[in-house]
Design an enzyme around this catalytic site. Structure first.
Site, PDB file in Angstrom:
ATOM      1  N   ASP A 184       0.912  -1.148  -0.008  1.00  0.00           N
ATOM      2  CA  ASP A 184       0.184  -0.099   0.053  1.00  0.00           C
ATOM      3  C   ASP A 184       0.890   1.296  -0.030  1.00  0.00           C
ATOM      4  O   ASP A 184       1.978   1.068   0.309  1.00  0.00           O
ATOM      5  CB  ASP A 184      -0.889  -0.171   1.294  1.00  0.00           C
ATOM      6  CG  ASP A 184      -0.140  -0.225   2.476  1.00  0.00           C
ATOM      7  OD1 ASP A 184       0.534  -1.395   2.629  1.00  0.00           O
ATOM      8  OD2 ASP A 184      -0.245   0.789   3.423  1.00  0.00           O
ATOM      9  N   GLU A 252      -0.182  -1.182   6.018  1.00  0.00           N
ATOM     10  CA  GLU A 252       0.834  -0.724   6.786  1.00  0.00           C
ATOM     11  C   GLU A 252       0.668   1.024   7.084  1.00  0.00           C
ATOM     12  O   GLU A 252       0.647   1.372   8.119  1.00  0.00           O
ATOM     13  CB  GLU A 252       2.321  -0.839   6.162  1.00  0.00           C
ATOM     14  CG  GLU A 252       3.164  -0.731   7.301  1.00  0.00           C
ATOM     15  CD  GLU A 252       3.804   0.804   7.380  1.00  0.00           C
ATOM     16  OE1 GLU A 252       4.806   1.265   8.107  1.00  0.00           O
ATOM     17  OE2 GLU A 252       3.567   1.641   6.196  1.00  0.00           O
TER      18      GLU A 252
END
Length: 590
Positions: A184, A252
């Protein structure tokens, strides 16, 4: 020891909770004892080295910062392949396109994106939240870009989005190694699109820098790891004895639960303390400080807490306001909190102490008085105070020894002629290694109670009534995502020596072969959190670091995120030989 000679303690005021002062004083006393033990523990240390099966002694085994010996990899790996990775233009072009292709898939993650437990497949997941769709496209991209990886490694999808690649080793008695990264990226504010040198999800290369969202945080690491495995498989000469695991989370950047789900999967498969090493994103490249080149893997992370403080008060017409509206009362609380920051504290517990020891012992330029104070900092209160002042004078270093407090969100009021009945603030804290979540709660509770008593208000703390609500209203203090500081990884054993010695080889022999500089490997503290926050039970040897070149203004989480592209090949070169080296390591020495 009299009051003036005591080492710094948290919030030294007469109203500070006594339990906190006592506990921290005990920590400092214990730290002093640990220093003496730490000093003697290095004496006679031996490690594996040179074709890395023979024994040798660190350069200064009796010092507080023994220089880990540089490892020699020439008898283990193909030198031609290392040269190919670092210097072949065709390979560099191929790798540039791989990384740009990854950037072009906008795997943005937002704080409100969740995966309902009832979701049974990825199709329904995208139906529930279309923002997850780019992640599935990213998986398809990786599958087509790395055919050998997907042919020879087992791929497990965790929660439909997490990726766990397993290259099974032949020797089940050897502990696996985990190399981590995340898929991400931080969202791009659409209002900033015209400020980018190249479009953030198209990317570009100017001959030195590669631009694009995620290029340095951290798709370069993810792509570098997969490219390393693909290269090893293409050569067909390396058949690992030790299982190699790649763990790629998906949220994250939103402090999500993706890595937690991956951890559950790995724990159920391998068990606690089953992993030899875990290496994730973190501090990059090296830093030159006071004339000393330092490689700084983070061996610890600060803790984390979001404190949400709400104030509920009676409403009414703005034409007859009270002396202080709820917004005014909250403003006083904000002032109270900001006027009383956390006090800096430096003990042996903090990895930064190890970095300072390395500076003191090996820097050619460090001020002599500062050097002397660092070396005495854990046994002399005045020396400790001066080192704390040195670190506290710079915002870049002060929060390495201090719990931070940042009031990031304020909300309240709905209309100009209506008194606000509800106002809230969010305080983000990154917790120093000497303190705890409870310490932070107690500090904010102390300030809230002070304001509550002043205005005759109640207080509810995390669902429990501390002060009964009154007709004037009440505070509601709730905790979001509390995380204790990470366990600190040891730096006095074979794991640290092997990892550090291999990094020295990278920079001294491959990147700067003509230089005579010694790169010193020292511990560091990460002020942010990586996915390793979910992996503590898997290994005691956790390092947050990635090879590369100094990136300067990298633009991480901002406009023009960029990467010195030559540094990308340091990731591939390092892991190309490191995986082959650690495959032969003797677990009994770890």
């Amino acid at each position: 020891m009299n009051e003036k000679s005591q080492l710094p303690v948290h919030i030294q005021t007469e109203n500070t909770p006594l339990s906190t002062r006592k506990r921290l004083f005990l920590q400092l006393s214990l730290a002093t004892l640990c220093t003496l033990l730490f000093w003697f523990s290095y004496s006679g240390t031996t490690i594996l080295l040179n074709t890395w099966l023979s024994l040798a002694t660190p350069d200064n085994p009796d010092g507080l910062c023994p220089i880990v010996p540089k490892l020699n990899v020439t008898d283990i790996v193909n030198a031609k392949t290392l040269k190919y990775i670092l210097h072949d233009e065709d390979y560099h072009k191929q790798e540039r396109e791989r990384l740009l292709g990854a950037i072009r898939i906008p795997t943005e993650v937002y704080d409100d994106m969740t995966i309902p437990k009832s979701i049974k497949n990825s199709h329904k997941l995208v139906q529930s939240d279309p923002r997850w769709e780019p992640f599935l496209k990213f998986h398809e991209y990786l599958n087509s870009t790395y055919p050998l990886v997907h042919k020879h490694l087992k791929v497990d999808k965790i929660n439909h989005l997490g990726l766990v690649y397993t290259w099974k080793g032949k020797d089940s008695s050897k502990k696996p190694i985990i190399l981590a990264a995340h898929q991400d990226v931080v969202p791009v504010q659409r209002e900033t699109l015209d400020q980018w040198t190249y479009p953030p999800f198209k990317g570009g290369f100017d001959g030195k820098y590669l631009y694009g969202r995620g290029v340095s945080d951290c798709k370069n690491l993810l792509i570098g790891l997969l490219s390393t495995i693909e290269l090893l498989l293409s050569e067909g000469k390396f058949h690992p004895q030790r299982t190699i695991i790649l763990a790629f989370g998906y949220d994250e950047e939103s402090a999500g639960t993706g890595a937690g789900e991956i951890s559950k999967h790995l724990l159920s498969k391998y068990g606690s303390d089953s992993i030899l090493q875990i290496i994730d994103e973190g501090n990059e490249s090296y830093q030159e400080i006071e004339g000393l080149k330092l490689i700084l893997p983070a061996t610890g992370e600060k803790g984390y807490l979001d404190s949400v403080v709400e104030l509920f008060t009676p409403g009414g017409h703005s034409s007859v306001p009270p002396k202080h509206t709820s917004i005014g009362i909250m403003a006083q609380l904000i002032t109270e909190i900001e006027n009383n920051p956390f006090s800096p504290l430096l003990t042996q517990v903090n990895p930064i102490m190890g970095q300072l020891f390395c500076l003191a012992e090996h820097s050619p330029n460090l001020n002599k008085d500062l050097k002397r104070n660092i070396l005495k900092a854990q046994v002399d209160a005045n020396a400790n105070k001066k080192v704390v002042e040195y670190l506290n004078s710079n915002r870049e270093t002060k929060y390495l020894i201090t719990t931070s407090q940042a009031i990031d969100v304020v909300e309240g009021g709905v209309k100009s002629n209506a008194l606000p009945e509800h106002v809230s603030i969010l305080i983000n804290s990154r917790i120093s290694v000497e303190e705890s979540v409870q310490d932070v709660i107690e500090k904010y509770q102390f300030h809230i109670e002070s304001i509550a008593k002043k205005f005759q208000l109640g207080l509810i703390l995390n669902g429990k009534e501390v002060i009964s609500p009154t007709d004037n209203g009440y505070f509601n203090y709730s905790l979001v995502e509390p995380l204790e500081p990470a366990p600190v990884s040891p730096i006095n054993g074979e794991s640290w020596n092997l990892f550090g010695g291999a990094l020295r080889y990278l920079y001294e022999e491959l990147v700067f072969p003509k230089s005579k500089d010694t790169f010193v490997v020292a511990p560091f503290l990460s002020t942010g959190n990586t996915d390793t926050k979910s992996y503590w039970d898997l290994s005691r040897n956790i390092y947050r670091y990635q090879p590369g070149l100094p990136n300067g203004a990298s633009g991480i989480h901002s406009v023009d995120e960029r990467l010195v592209f030559d540094g990308h090949f340091h990731i591939i070169a390092f892991y190309y030989y490191y995986l082959q080296m650690i495959d032969q390591a003797n677990d009994a020495k770890f």
